[in-house]
Design an enzyme around this catalytic site. Structure first.
Site, PDB file in Angstrom:
ATOM      1  N   ARG A 152    -101.208 -72.993 -32.836  1.00 27.47           N
ATOM      2  CA  ARG A 152    -100.044 -73.877 -32.918  1.00 27.47           C
ATOM      3  C   ARG A 152     -98.978 -73.454 -31.914  1.00 27.47           C
ATOM      4  O   ARG A 152     -98.084 -74.243 -31.581  1.00 27.47           O
ATOM      5  CB  ARG A 152     -99.459 -73.852 -34.329  1.00 27.47           C
ATOM      6  CG  ARG A 152    -100.400 -74.360 -35.404  1.00 27.47           C
ATOM      7  CD  ARG A 152     -99.861 -74.061 -36.789  1.00 27.47           C
ATOM      8  NE  ARG A 152     -98.656 -74.825 -37.086  1.00 27.47           N
ATOM      9  CZ  ARG A 152     -97.839 -74.561 -38.109  1.00 27.47           C
ATOM     10  NH1 ARG A 152     -98.087 -73.522 -38.906  1.00 27.47           N
ATOM     11  NH2 ARG A 152     -96.788 -75.310 -38.320  1.00 27.47           N
ATOM     12  N   LYS A 182     -89.430 -74.792 -34.015  1.00 27.39           N
ATOM     13  CA  LYS A 182     -89.633 -74.026 -35.253  1.00 27.39           C
ATOM     14  C   LYS A 182     -90.518 -72.813 -34.968  1.00 27.39           C
ATOM     15  O   LYS A 182     -91.268 -72.811 -33.983  1.00 27.39           O
ATOM     16  CB  LYS A 182     -90.244 -74.927 -36.334  1.00 27.39           C
ATOM     17  CG  LYS A 182     -91.608 -75.547 -35.973  1.00 27.39           C
ATOM     18  CD  LYS A 182     -92.047 -76.553 -37.028  1.00 27.39           C
ATOM     19  CE  LYS A 182     -93.432 -77.099 -36.721  1.00 27.39           C
ATOM     20  NZ  LYS A 182     -93.838 -78.144 -37.667  1.00 27.39           N
ATOM     21  N   HIS A 183     -90.428 -71.722 -35.757  1.00 27.67           N
ATOM     22  CA  HIS A 183     -89.690 -71.508 -36.995  1.00 27.67           C
ATOM     23  C   HIS A 183     -88.740 -70.352 -36.740  1.00 27.67           C
ATOM     24  O   HIS A 183     -89.190 -69.209 -36.632  1.00 27.67           O
ATOM     25  CB  HIS A 183     -90.638 -71.173 -38.136  1.00 27.67           C
ATOM     26  CG  HIS A 183     -91.768 -72.158 -38.299  1.00 27.67           C
ATOM     27  ND1 HIS A 183     -92.899 -72.148 -37.485  1.00 27.67           N
ATOM     28  CD2 HIS A 183     -91.931 -73.187 -39.169  1.00 27.67           C
ATOM     29  CE1 HIS A 183     -93.726 -73.126 -37.873  1.00 27.67           C
ATOM     30  NE2 HIS A 183     -93.166 -73.774 -38.888  1.00 27.67           N
ATOM     31  N   HIS A 195     -96.495 -69.907 -46.465  1.00 30.75           N
ATOM     32  CA  HIS A 195     -96.885 -70.902 -47.461  1.00 30.75           C
ATOM     33  C   HIS A 195     -97.351 -70.215 -48.744  1.00 30.75           C
ATOM     34  O   HIS A 195     -97.254 -70.784 -49.833  1.00 30.75           O
ATOM     35  CB  HIS A 195     -98.024 -71.791 -46.950  1.00 30.75           C
ATOM     36  CG  HIS A 195     -97.619 -72.720 -45.856  1.00 30.75           C
ATOM     37  ND1 HIS A 195     -97.667 -72.363 -44.523  1.00 30.75           N
ATOM     38  CD2 HIS A 195     -97.164 -73.995 -45.888  1.00 30.75           C
ATOM     39  CE1 HIS A 195     -97.263 -73.392 -43.786  1.00 30.75           C
ATOM     40  NE2 HIS A 195     -96.958 -74.389 -44.588  1.00 30.75           N
ATOM     41  N   ASP A 264     -87.535 -74.839 -43.489  1.00 28.24           N
ATOM     42  CA  ASP A 264     -88.931 -75.152 -43.778  1.00 28.24           C
ATOM     43  C   ASP A 264     -88.992 -75.577 -45.252  1.00 28.24           C
ATOM     44  O   ASP A 264     -88.025 -75.431 -46.011  1.00 28.24           O
ATOM     45  CB  ASP A 264     -89.815 -73.938 -43.508  1.00 28.24           C
ATOM     46  CG  ASP A 264     -91.233 -74.315 -43.092  1.00 28.24           C
ATOM     47  OD1 ASP A 264     -91.634 -75.468 -43.334  1.00 28.24           O
ATOM     48  OD2 ASP A 264     -91.933 -73.453 -42.528  1.00 28.24           O
TER      49      ASP A 264
END
Length: 492
Positions: A152, A182-183, A195, A264
């Site tokens: 990513r 981000k982040h 997460h 987030d």
């Protein structure tokens, strides 16, 4: 009166302050055509934005009707979506342009090509009436065992990441779409996925990857998203999302960012398990966030966050000045981006495949053309918070070589030895391709790969994540990444 109705009727603040508090919220919801009544009431009270996911997407025409319906409720409502490209995109059903993940763009290292890919994504959003894109990723893929950033990111070098960020932000802005780096201040130095649990980046201040965020701010990025990561060098007690030292002292004062800082998603376990979503919303706004995202479709969670913010205002735990400041930033953002462009020009639909091809070939000279092969595609199951469009290497290989056969595997085999024996029988007398995706993070992939290579040392190795030894590497599992890999394998 239901619990929901009681909550919705509970405001006792001045109307302008109540509206300001609602502007600080971004809500997810369920549905593709009908807007839930609870969401309508939140929008009427001033809700700042909604975030769409795959659950809200059926096709392009439906998405445009949905966004028009949302804006009819309130014209300054921001409608956003995660739109990074690669294997992470919620708009597959709506015909999203196919572009590789950011790492492949960094490998190609042509900012003009990155801009063409970002332009395609932004142009498509504009046709759908979506005007806020929670992309690009500004994290540097720094730790080899990082489980969530990886492809990513644009790469492992902060300057490379910075130049591609600038290209992406400029192209997105030219389409009238709000981008979001981000982040902050970086998730690439962790070995934990926020997460699932609170992540920590133990590096000293001078080793943190702040340069890409400085570049994004200098490029005029209108939004930044915070990380649910603890940085002991900055604040040993709270993750960035909840840290005044990081959000105000570092981001606002040192980096000079005056755009919208959005959290987030609060339901991520790094926040939800340690603080709870409601307390997380209150603390984040007090620390300096302007909007907090509640991405889950259960609007009761959004309501609980809203009530925590309103209660904090009533008790002076959260100051009116802080909420007014945040709401004014959101208002300015909506003034620039809430209304979709009346006309949307064309974009380069082939940019993504061009970039993916250049990335694969950037690994070096590929193997001799392989036809009629049996491919074993090993990859982890899709991340529950990220979309996956069903792509696999076998499908893309068969698109360029119908004689190819294969097996896709997304988890540990019940009987690995029998599984390997079965693959060897299927591939007897034919070329064998063994593809892995970040095998270093998944022992079951390594074990199956090594067993297959021990029996078939002639097998062609492929890596569909980050590089893995001498394997041909795609640097991502987006559809175009896999198509470009299939072409490189077959000589198509």
């Amino acid at each position: 009166m239901t619990h929901t109705e009681r909550l919705l009727a509970s405001a006792a603040l001045p109307v302008d302050l109540d509206e300001a508090a609602h502007r600080c919220l971004v809500a997810g919801f369920e549905g593709t055509t009908v807007v839930p009544d609870t969401l309508k009431r939140l929008v009427d009270r001033g809700l700042g934005g909604v975030i769409l996911f795959t659950r809200n997407i059926r096709d392009a025409e439906q998405v445009r009707r949905l966004t028009d319906t949302l804006r009819a409720l309130r014209p300054d409502l921001l409608v956003g979506i995660d739109n990074e490209g690669g294997g992470i995109g919620h708009l597959v059903g709506a015909g999203a342009p196919e572009v590789p993940g950011s790492f492949a763009l960094g490998v190609a290292d042509d900012p003009a090509l990155t801009a063409r890919c970002a332009d395609a994504l932004a142009g498509h959003l504009a046709t759908l009436g979506i005007t806020a894109s929670y992309a690009p990723v500004a994290d540097v893929q720094r730790h080899p065992d990082n489980p969530i950033v990886r492809t990513r990111s644009f790469g492992t070098d902060a300057e490379l990441v910075s130049r591609h960020l600038r290209a992406w932000i400029a192209a997105t802005e030219a389409r009238g779409i709000a981008s979001c780096a981000k982040h902050f201040p970086g998730h690439g130095g962790t070995v934990t996925d926020s997460h699932h649990e609170l992540a920590v980046d133990p590096r000293p201040y001078e080793e943190l990857d702040l340069a890409p965020f400085r570049a994004a701010v200098d490029a005029g990025v209108p939004m930044l998203m915070s990380a649910h990561v603890v940085f002991p060098a900055l604040d040993a007690n709270r993750p960035a999302t909840l840290s005044r030292r990081i959000l105000r002292d570092l981001l606002r004062h040192e980096l000079g960012f005056d755009g919208v800082l959005v959290s987030d998603a609060l339901e991520m376990k790094a926040i939800a398990d340690r603080y709870g979503e409601a307390a997380g919303a209150r603390i984040a706004l007090a620390a300096g966030a302007d909007q907090v995202i509640v991405a889950v479709p259960d609007l009761e969670v959004t309501l609980s966050c809203r009530e925590a913010v309103l209660d904090a205002l009533r008790c002076d735990v959260l100051t009116e000045e802080r909420v007014a400041e945040a709401a004014e930033r959101v208002r300015r953002l909506a003034e620039r981006y809430a209304t979709p462009a009346a006309e949307v020009g064309e974009w380069d639909a082939g940019a993504g495949l061009e970039a993916a091809r250049r990335a694969v070939r950037g690994q070096g000279r590929g193997p001799a053309a392989v036809r009629g092969a049996h491919v074993v595609d090993l990859f982890p199951p899709p991340h529950p918070a990220l979309n996956w469009g069903g792509e696999d290497l076998l499908c893309e290989l068969r698109a360029v070589d119908p004689t190819a056969t294969g097996t896709t595997v997304t988890g540990e085999a019940a009987d690995p030895a029998s599984f390997v024996d079965g693959i060897l029988r299927l591939a007897e007398g034919t070329p064998l391709i063994v593809a892995t995706c970040d095998a270093g993070l998944y022992p079951w992939q390594r074990h199956l790969r090594d067993a297959l290579l021990a029996a078939r040392p002639d097998a062609v190795r492929v890596a569909t994540g980050l590089p893995d030894g001498g394997a041909l590497c795609s640097y991502g599992r987006g559809r175009v990444n896999l198509r470009a890999t299939a072409e490189a394998l077959t000589g198509a």
